[in-house]
Design a protein around this motif. Structure first.
Motif, PDB file in Angstrom:
ATOM      1  N   GLY A  24      -0.836  -1.433 -10.484  1.00  0.00           N
ATOM      2  CA  GLY A  24      -0.922  -0.289 -11.390  1.00  0.00           C
ATOM      3  C   GLY A  24       0.073  -0.365 -12.530  1.00  0.00           C
ATOM      4  O   GLY A  24       0.218   0.596 -13.296  1.00  0.00           O
ATOM      5  N   GLU A  25       0.761  -1.499 -12.688  1.00  0.00           N
ATOM      6  CA  GLU A  25       1.739  -1.666 -13.769  1.00  0.00           C
ATOM      7  C   GLU A  25       1.182  -2.562 -14.872  1.00  0.00           C
ATOM      8  O   GLU A  25       0.172  -3.247 -14.688  1.00  0.00           O
ATOM      9  N   LEU A  26       1.859  -2.559 -16.018  1.00  0.00           N
ATOM     10  CA  LEU A  26       1.429  -3.402 -17.131  1.00  0.00           C
ATOM     11  C   LEU A  26       1.607  -4.868 -16.781  1.00  0.00           C
ATOM     12  O   LEU A  26       2.577  -5.260 -16.126  1.00  0.00           O
ATOM     13  N   CYS A  27       0.632  -5.681 -17.188  1.00  0.00           N
ATOM     14  CA  CYS A  27       0.648  -7.104 -16.880  1.00  0.00           C
ATOM     15  C   CYS A  27       1.433  -7.876 -17.936  1.00  0.00           C
ATOM     16  O   CYS A  27       1.309  -7.620 -19.144  1.00  0.00           O
ATOM     17  N   THR A  28       2.218  -8.830 -17.459  1.00  0.00           N
ATOM     18  CA  THR A  28       2.875  -9.759 -18.380  1.00  0.00           C
ATOM     19  C   THR A  28       2.076 -11.057 -18.531  1.00  0.00           C
ATOM     20  O   THR A  28       2.207 -11.757 -19.521  1.00  0.00           O
ATOM     21  N   LEU A 112       6.208  -5.364  -1.589  1.00  0.00           N
ATOM     22  CA  LEU A 112       5.968  -3.934  -1.381  1.00  0.00           C
ATOM     23  C   LEU A 112       4.641  -3.506  -1.979  1.00  0.00           C
ATOM     24  O   LEU A 112       3.886  -2.727  -1.371  1.00  0.00           O
ATOM     25  N   LEU A 113       4.315  -4.025  -3.162  1.00  0.00           N
ATOM     26  CA  LEU A 113       3.036  -3.681  -3.788  1.00  0.00           C
ATOM     27  C   LEU A 113       1.868  -4.197  -2.955  1.00  0.00           C
ATOM     28  O   LEU A 113       0.873  -3.489  -2.754  1.00  0.00           O
ATOM     29  N   LEU A 114       1.963  -5.433  -2.477  1.00  0.00           N
ATOM     30  CA  LEU A 114       0.885  -5.980  -1.654  1.00  0.00           C
ATOM     31  C   LEU A 114       0.733  -5.216  -0.339  1.00  0.00           C
ATOM     32  O   LEU A 114      -0.371  -4.965   0.126  1.00  0.00           O
ATOM     33  N   GLU A 115       1.840  -4.834   0.258  1.00  0.00           N
ATOM     34  CA  GLU A 115       1.782  -4.062   1.506  1.00  0.00           C
ATOM     35  C   GLU A 115       1.162  -2.697   1.270  1.00  0.00           C
ATOM     36  O   GLU A 115       0.377  -2.208   2.090  1.00  0.00           O
ATOM     37  N   LEU A 116       1.469  -2.081   0.135  1.00  0.00           N
ATOM     38  CA  LEU A 116       0.887  -0.790  -0.202  1.00  0.00           C
ATOM     39  C   LEU A 116      -0.621  -0.912  -0.388  1.00  0.00           C
ATOM     40  O   LEU A 116      -1.399  -0.056   0.051  1.00  0.00           O
ATOM     41  N   PHE A 117      -1.063  -2.008  -1.012  1.00  0.00           N
ATOM     42  CA  PHE A 117      -2.487  -2.228  -1.216  1.00  0.00           C
ATOM     43  C   PHE A 117      -3.213  -2.375   0.124  1.00  0.00           C
ATOM     44  O   PHE A 117      -4.276  -1.783   0.348  1.00  0.00           O
ATOM     45  N   ASP A 118      -2.621  -3.158   1.057  1.00  0.00           N
ATOM     46  CA  ASP A 118      -3.228  -3.320   2.387  1.00  0.00           C
ATOM     47  C   ASP A 118      -3.249  -2.008   3.144  1.00  0.00           C
ATOM     48  O   ASP A 118      -4.199  -1.706   3.881  1.00  0.00           O
ATOM     49  N   ALA A 119      -2.183  -1.221   2.993  1.00  0.00           N
ATOM     50  CA  ALA A 119      -2.125   0.067   3.692  1.00  0.00           C
ATOM     51  C   ALA A 119      -3.225   1.006   3.210  1.00  0.00           C
ATOM     52  O   ALA A 119      -3.831   1.731   4.004  1.00  0.00           O
ATOM     53  N   ARG A 120      -3.504   0.981   1.911  1.00  0.00           N
ATOM     54  CA  ARG A 120      -4.582   1.821   1.391  1.00  0.00           C
ATOM     55  C   ARG A 120      -5.932   1.391   1.937  1.00  0.00           C
ATOM     56  O   ARG A 120      -6.772   2.227   2.285  1.00  0.00           O
ATOM     57  N   GLN A 121      -6.166   0.079   2.029  1.00  0.00           N
ATOM     58  CA  GLN A 121      -7.421  -0.399   2.599  1.00  0.00           C
ATOM     59  C   GLN A 121      -7.545  -0.016   4.070  1.00  0.00           C
ATOM     60  O   GLN A 121      -8.603   0.411   4.530  1.00  0.00           O
ATOM     61  N   ALA A 122      -6.445  -0.156   4.834  1.00  0.00           N
ATOM     62  CA  ALA A 122      -6.473   0.214   6.247  1.00  0.00           C
ATOM     63  C   ALA A 122      -6.738   1.708   6.419  1.00  0.00           C
ATOM     64  O   ALA A 122      -7.439   2.133   7.343  1.00  0.00           O
TER      65      ALA A 122
END
Length: 545
Positions: A24-28, A112-122
């Motif tokens: 959800g952040e700006l891409c570099t 942390l971002l990847l873990e948050l993404f997996d948590a939302r899917q779960a």
């Protein structure tokens, strides 16, 4: 001039910044996938390494780094155009100047971002499971209410009815098994040791007997096509037929596998509690059935339904939707006292399902919605010394004989027409039976255990051949399967898979390729042009010409 732009013509405006779909952040360093999602390059590469190169938002679509397309702002990335807009990285907060500390913080942030993404899917999966559980509970309440009303009505009728005790007599119309006279005394003695608690009504029995007559007559007219042994020995697998991403990578074991030849379907169950329906012709995933709460223990399927047994003590049946796009849960059976479901088998009519449990050693006869119609049980208690829990089940191609394997290595032959256990075969195995399969010829069947594969003659109830009994075998045997022509027998174990020629047993072809034990082997189509194996290394391998 060619290079001049017409007054009414404008260049497309590209955004100068992009937002990552994961963080959800700006891409570099933005990239876009074929599914249209935009990611930060380092985040999507980390995610692909974790989930085995699958699109995070389209689970059945593979995605590799080569498919990612780099995005640039308006004017391009070269900077030659005066209107070129370079993407400016988001401003970072003040931090110590130690480069190692900055890199560590960045890695922790990404994790942390990847873990948050997996948590939302779960969370989304849990919501779906909860919704399904609530629906099943509501359906169970309605069924109980209906049964209570029917019970009260039956009690009222019973109070006013006069019964003729002579009507309770049962007339034996014979058995569907053709056993030699020399074995008849042995069969009767074995059957007398087993108590049967079953009552298949006349209408259901008439349907099964009619199907038995039709199939047994049609078998004599069959002229199946099959490859020669030399052709079969040259079957091999390829990278395209090596399926590795059907189940979750964190629980990769595939526990069981079945095929539906008329529909080109290959159905696998895994330790990840998921059942995957895969079309071998289109090379696509048709459906993922994820209603089980524990690992899948057994499967059976035809072109209309899929039946699943799991370690949570529940059998589930899914019917193909009217439009043929997916499978829908249509029934469950869970009267196993918490014991795992040991086997499921669909009757050739497609109208009935047999479910096996080692709790009280029950064979449950159900309709195609898994509503209980009759039970074949045993009087042996689990504390008895002679208690022999069931392990697996196999059905005769004509649909009136079941073979049941046990923990002590016995095989119980259940004749559905006479509704009796016709025989107990105890001289083939010394360890738990792992698999049972009948041949399409109608009189051969095979069973496997840790040490051997035993081929039996159903007419004489004797051993025809014992396989895998030398040091060159496949080790612990997990699965056996006859092809649809009845000419070949495949078996798989902890080392590899083998195929031998029926009646010419010394002709054996070996097939390797799995990194761990092979759990299942199945034949693909009616002409035996391919077969598939599944293993604990999370892969399914398809062998063909």
């Amino acid at each position: 001039k060619p290079n001049q732009t017409k007054p009414n013509q404008t260049k497309p405006i590209m955004p100068s910044t992009f937002t990552c779909a994961i963080s959800g952040e700006l891409c570099t360093d933005p990239v876009v996938s074929p599914s249209g999602h935009i990611y930060e390059r380092r985040l999507i590469l980390s995610k692909l390494a974790e989930n085995g190169n699958c699109d995070p938002f389209v689970s059945d679509r593979p995605l590799s780094e080569d498919q990612l397309i780099t995005l640039v702002g308006a004017g391009g990335a070269t900077g030659d155009d005066e209107t070129s807009i370079k993407i400016t990285p988001p401003a970072r907060s003040a931090a110590p100047t130690m480069s190692g500390l900055l890199q560590l913080l960045q890695k922790e942030h990404d994790a942390l971002l990847l873990e948050l993404f997996d948590a939302r899917q779960a969370l989304e999966e849990t919501r779906m499971e909860l919704s399904q559980a609530l629906y099943q509970n509501d359906a169970a309440v309605r069924v109980i209410a209906r049964l209570a009303m029917e019970r009260d009505g039956a009690v009222a009728k019973l109070a006013n009815a006069n019964f003729d005790t002579s009507s309770n007599g049962v007339k034996d119309e014979g058995s569907s098994m053709q056993v030699d006279e020399g074995k008849q005394e042995q069969v009767s003695s074995a059957a007398s040791d087993v108590a049967i608690k079953a009552k298949i009504n006349d209408d259901d029995m008439a349907i099964m007997v009619d199907t038995w007559k039709k199939l047994s007559k049609a078998r004599k007219k069959r002229s199946p096509t099959y490859p020669t042994f030399e052709e079969l020995s040259k079957y091999q697998t390829s990278s395209e037929s090596n399926l590795t991403n059907l189940h979750r990578v964190n629980k990769p074991h595939i526990t069981c596998l079945v095929s539906v030849p008329n529909s080109n379907l290959l159905i696998s169950g895994g330790k990840d509690k998921c059942t995957v329906v895969y079309n071998t012709q289109t090379k696509t995933i048709v459906s993922k059935l994820a209603s089980a709460k524990k690992e899948i223990t057994c499967l059976d399927a035809n072109d209309k339904i899929v039946v699943i047994g799991s370690a949570d003590g529940t059998a589930r049946v899914f019917h193909l939707s009217d439009d043929g796009s997916n499978y829908e849960l249509s029934g469950t059976y869970a009267n196993f006292n918490g014991d795992a479901c040991k086997g499921v088998s669909i009757h050739p009519t497609g109208k009935y399902i047999f479910v096996l449990s080692s709790a009280k050693n029950k064979v449950v006869f159900c309709n195609d919605r898994l509503e209980e119609l009759a039970i074949f049980g045993s009087d042996d208690e689990e504390t008895d010394a002679n208690y022999d829990p069931y392990t697996c089940i196999g059905m005769h191609p004509d649909g009136l004989i079941l073979s049941i394997g046990t923990t002590k290595g016995n095989l119980k032959i259940l004749d559905l027409k006479s509704q009796k256990f016709a025989s107990i075969l105890s001289d083939g195995h010394s360890s738990p039976v792992t698999s049972v399969a009948f041949s399409e010829n109608g009189y051969h069947f095979a069973s496997s255990s840790a040490e051997v594969v035993v081929v039996w003659d159903l007419r004489k109830l004797k051993i025809v051949k014992t396989l895998n009994n030398d040091e060159n075998g496949v080790g612990h045997v997990n699965s056996v399967q006859f092809d649809l022509s009845g000419k070949y027998l495949a078996y798989a174990g902890e080392k590899s898979s083998r195929i031998c020629v029926v009646k010419d047993w010394d002709k054996i072809a070996s097939f390797d390729g799995h990194g761990k034990a092979v759990t299942s082997v199945v034949w693909g189509d009616v002409s035996s042009s391919w077969f598939a194996t599944a293993g604990l290394d999370k892969t399914i391998q398809i062998f063909s010409r």
